[in-house]
Design an enzyme around this catalytic site. Structure first.
Site, PDB file in Angstrom:
ATOM      1  CB  CYS A 190       1.357  33.251 -10.930  1.00  0.00           C
ATOM      2  SG  CYS A 190       1.747  33.255  -8.972  1.00  0.00           S
ATOM      3  CG  HIS A 191      -1.780  32.495 -13.666  1.00  0.00           C
ATOM      4  ND1 HIS A 191      -2.639  32.745 -12.389  1.00  0.00           N
ATOM      5  CD2 HIS A 191      -2.725  31.565 -14.030  1.00  0.00           C
ATOM      6  CE1 HIS A 191      -2.609  31.883 -12.232  1.00  0.00           C
ATOM      7  NE2 HIS A 191      -3.057  31.191 -12.678  1.00  0.00           N
ATOM      8  N   GLY A 192       1.249  35.778 -15.645  1.00  0.00           N
ATOM      9  CA  GLY A 192       1.852  36.182 -16.566  1.00  0.00           C
ATOM     10  C   GLY A 192       1.792  37.599 -16.829  1.00  0.00           C
TER      11      GLY A 192
END
Length: 186
Positions: free
Chosen positions: A150-152
């Site tokens: 989702c955001h790394g």
């Protein structure tokens, strides 16, 4: 009025007491639904602890179970995964705390503090990204642990945040080995 006189209860006294009692009962009846709704749900109480048979997990295998509505990853780590996790310096970690409910809250995030003594190969942790609550993918990312697409956010094989926006290591729940092949979570 003398000391020998007695006071007879009157009808008015009875009405005061009866009205007061009716008010107390009514207030209790109104308040009870609000008090009762604060109790945990029956499904939550039923899932307060879970026992898991891990006899089929050979090194390198994982299993995800549901505990208190959250996924808990149980991984039998390989020798390489353990050595890689032990080799990490605490200064390389974003979060220096172990986040292990079995230890003091200020325990450092060493690999040993993320496991239990004698069972260092076993990782048991809540598989929820500490950034926004997503579910990271296992055996992914540049550190070979968990990766949240989702955001790394990237976690290592001990569930410690190494890269990305997540602020904390993944949580280790209260757990214990009740036998060589069974784990009790909660």
């Amino acid at each position: 009025m003398s000391a020998n006189d007695t006071i007879d209860p009157t009808r008015r006294d009875f009405l005061y007491v009866a009205t007061g009692m009716a008010g107390v009962v009514g207030a209790g009846a109104v308040a009870w639904p609000f008090i009762d709704q604060m109790r945990p749900d029956a499904s939550t109480l039923a899932a307060s602890s879970v026992e898991v048979d891990v006899s089929s997990l050979t090194p390198g295998m994982s299993l995800t179970v549901k505990w208190r509505g959250k996924p808990v990853a149980i991984r039998n780590r390989t020798e390489k995964e353990m050595k890689d996790a032990e080799a990490v310096s605490l200064s390389d970690l974003k979060d220096p705390l172990a986040r292990n409910a079995n230890l003091a809250s200020d325990a450092p995030a060493t690999d040993a503090n993320r496991t239990v003594p004698g069972k260092e190969a076993w990782m048991v942790m809540v598989q929820v990204c500490t950034h926004l609550g997503c579910i990271p993918l296992g055996e992914q990312g540049e550190y070979g642990g968990w990766f949240c697409p989702c955001h790394g956010s990237a976690y290592d094989t001990a569930g410690r945040i190494r890269k990305g926006p997540a602020p904390e290591n993944m949580a280790i729940p209260i757990f214990s080995f009740i036998s060589d092949t069974s784990i009790r979570i909660g």
